[in-house]
Design a protein around this motif. Sequence first.
Motif, PDB file in Angstrom:
ATOM      1  N   ASP A 143      17.222 -10.735   1.754  1.00  0.00           N
ATOM      2  CA  ASP A 143      17.462 -11.748   0.731  1.00  0.00           C
ATOM      3  C   ASP A 143      17.943 -11.033  -0.528  1.00  0.00           C
ATOM      4  N   HIS A 144      19.170 -10.537  -0.497  1.00  0.00           N
ATOM      5  CA  HIS A 144      19.648  -9.655  -1.540  1.00  0.00           C
ATOM      6  C   HIS A 144      20.226 -10.432  -2.715  1.00  0.00           C
ATOM      7  N   ALA A 145      19.901  -9.986  -3.917  1.00  0.00           N
ATOM      8  CA  ALA A 145      20.360 -10.664  -5.132  1.00  0.00           C
ATOM      9  C   ALA A 145      21.884 -10.698  -5.206  1.00  0.00           C
ATOM     10  N   GLU A 146      22.524  -9.608  -4.809  1.00  0.00           N
ATOM     11  CA  GLU A 146      23.988  -9.552  -4.881  1.00  0.00           C
ATOM     12  C   GLU A 146      24.621 -10.582  -3.949  1.00  0.00           C
ATOM     13  N   ASP A 147      24.039 -10.762  -2.750  1.00  0.00           N
ATOM     14  CA  ASP A 147      24.544 -11.779  -1.822  1.00  0.00           C
ATOM     15  C   ASP A 147      24.427 -13.169  -2.434  1.00  0.00           C
ATOM     16  N   GLN A 148      23.286 -13.437  -3.043  1.00  0.00           N
ATOM     17  CA  GLN A 148      23.095 -14.745  -3.667  1.00  0.00           C
ATOM     18  C   GLN A 148      24.129 -14.980  -4.767  1.00  0.00           C
ATOM     19  N   MET A 149      24.374 -13.944  -5.569  1.00  0.00           N
ATOM     20  CA  MET A 149      25.329 -14.077  -6.672  1.00  0.00           C
ATOM     21  C   MET A 149      26.745 -14.314  -6.148  1.00  0.00           C
ATOM     22  N   LEU A 150      27.156 -13.552  -5.134  1.00  0.00           N
ATOM     23  CA  LEU A 150      28.506 -13.720  -4.594  1.00  0.00           C
ATOM     24  C   LEU A 150      28.649 -15.062  -3.881  1.00  0.00           C
ATOM     25  N   ASP A 151      27.604 -15.516  -3.198  1.00  0.00           N
ATOM     26  CA  ASP A 151      27.659 -16.846  -2.579  1.00  0.00           C
ATOM     27  C   ASP A 151      27.771 -17.931  -3.650  1.00  0.00           C
ATOM     28  N   TYR A 152      27.081 -17.726  -4.762  1.00  0.00           N
ATOM     29  CA  TYR A 152      27.189 -18.675  -5.882  1.00  0.00           C
ATOM     30  C   TYR A 152      28.637 -18.734  -6.376  1.00  0.00           C
ATOM     31  N   LEU A 153      29.270 -17.571  -6.542  1.00  0.00           N
ATOM     32  CA  LEU A 153      30.661 -17.558  -6.991  1.00  0.00           C
ATOM     33  C   LEU A 153      31.571 -18.245  -5.975  1.00  0.00           C
ATOM     34  N   ASP A 154      31.344 -17.986  -4.676  1.00  0.00           N
ATOM     35  CA  ASP A 154      32.127 -18.673  -3.648  1.00  0.00           C
ATOM     36  C   ASP A 154      32.012 -20.188  -3.807  1.00  0.00           C
ATOM     37  N   TYR A 195      18.857 -16.052   0.733  1.00  0.00           N
ATOM     38  CA  TYR A 195      18.719 -17.438   0.324  1.00  0.00           C
ATOM     39  C   TYR A 195      20.049 -18.017  -0.134  1.00  0.00           C
ATOM     40  N   ALA A 196      20.096 -19.328  -0.172  1.00  0.00           N
ATOM     41  CA  ALA A 196      21.291 -20.017  -0.636  1.00  0.00           C
ATOM     42  C   ALA A 196      21.552 -19.670  -2.095  1.00  0.00           C
ATOM     43  N   THR A 235      17.349 -12.916  -7.864  1.00  0.00           N
ATOM     44  CA  THR A 235      16.320 -11.933  -7.539  1.00  0.00           C
ATOM     45  C   THR A 235      16.163 -11.794  -6.030  1.00  0.00           C
ATOM     46  N   SER A 236      16.225 -10.554  -5.545  1.00  0.00           N
ATOM     47  CA  SER A 236      15.978 -10.273  -4.137  1.00  0.00           C
ATOM     48  C   SER A 236      14.485 -10.311  -3.854  1.00  0.00           C
ATOM     49  N   GLU A 237      14.164 -10.561  -2.601  1.00  0.00           N
ATOM     50  CA  GLU A 237      12.786 -10.453  -2.142  1.00  0.00           C
ATOM     51  C   GLU A 237      12.796  -9.603  -0.880  1.00  0.00           C
ATOM     52  N   THR A 238      12.785  -8.292  -1.046  1.00  0.00           N
ATOM     53  CA  THR A 238      12.871  -7.385   0.088  1.00  0.00           C
ATOM     54  C   THR A 238      11.461  -7.058   0.559  1.00  0.00           C
TER      55      THR A 238
END
Length: 207
Positions: free
Chosen positions: A85-96, A46-47, A75-78
């Motif tokens: 939809d990994h939580a870490e991806d969402q967090m790093l995209d947020y930082l980007d 997710y975004a 929160t991931s929803e695997t």
Amino acid sequence: MSSTVARRVAREATAPSVTAQRKTADHGQGLTRTETVQRAPAAAYYAPDEESTAHPGFTTTVVATLNGHPIGQWTSETTAQSDNDHAEDQMLDYLDSEIDYYEGSYDPDSVMSTGVPRIRGGMRHQLALQITASPCSTTHGTSRKPHGDGCAERLIDYAENGYRGHKFTISMTAHHYYQPQGVRGAKDKSRSAVRDRRNAGIHVSVG
């Protein structure tokens, strides 16, 4: 909307939707507004301003602080329908997206302004993560993402290279090792991924 978010939304537009929560960043004030939106369960993830609420039984959660300031929870929803939809991806995209915003505005109220200026330009940040399970790894075969790097590799890239002149000293506390079903020796593979992160300068504690 950042270019990163726009690309993700464009890719997800034609897929079936599920309910998610959009959390809007009020720069310098944290995540303040929540509204229900529709997202695609087949998307890679997710975004960065959204937290899916579907299938809560299959979740990984990341809580992050930047330079001592809470910046959010993801929160991931695997699930069988959406295993990326990994939580870490969402967090790093947020930082980007926050870095993109700061580099375009130099907003003194942005959390990115709380870093320490570097002599050669850019900022140095302290990123502290609490996570329920250690991140997946493409290198060690614990990631089921159909494309892109595992979360472990993305974190290593952030630790080694940063983004747009912003560098990160990362510490991480995980409740347990990631052990996806159907992956033989998953715990040992996750231990190897932890060693990789430590070798990249990330402080990791598990258990």
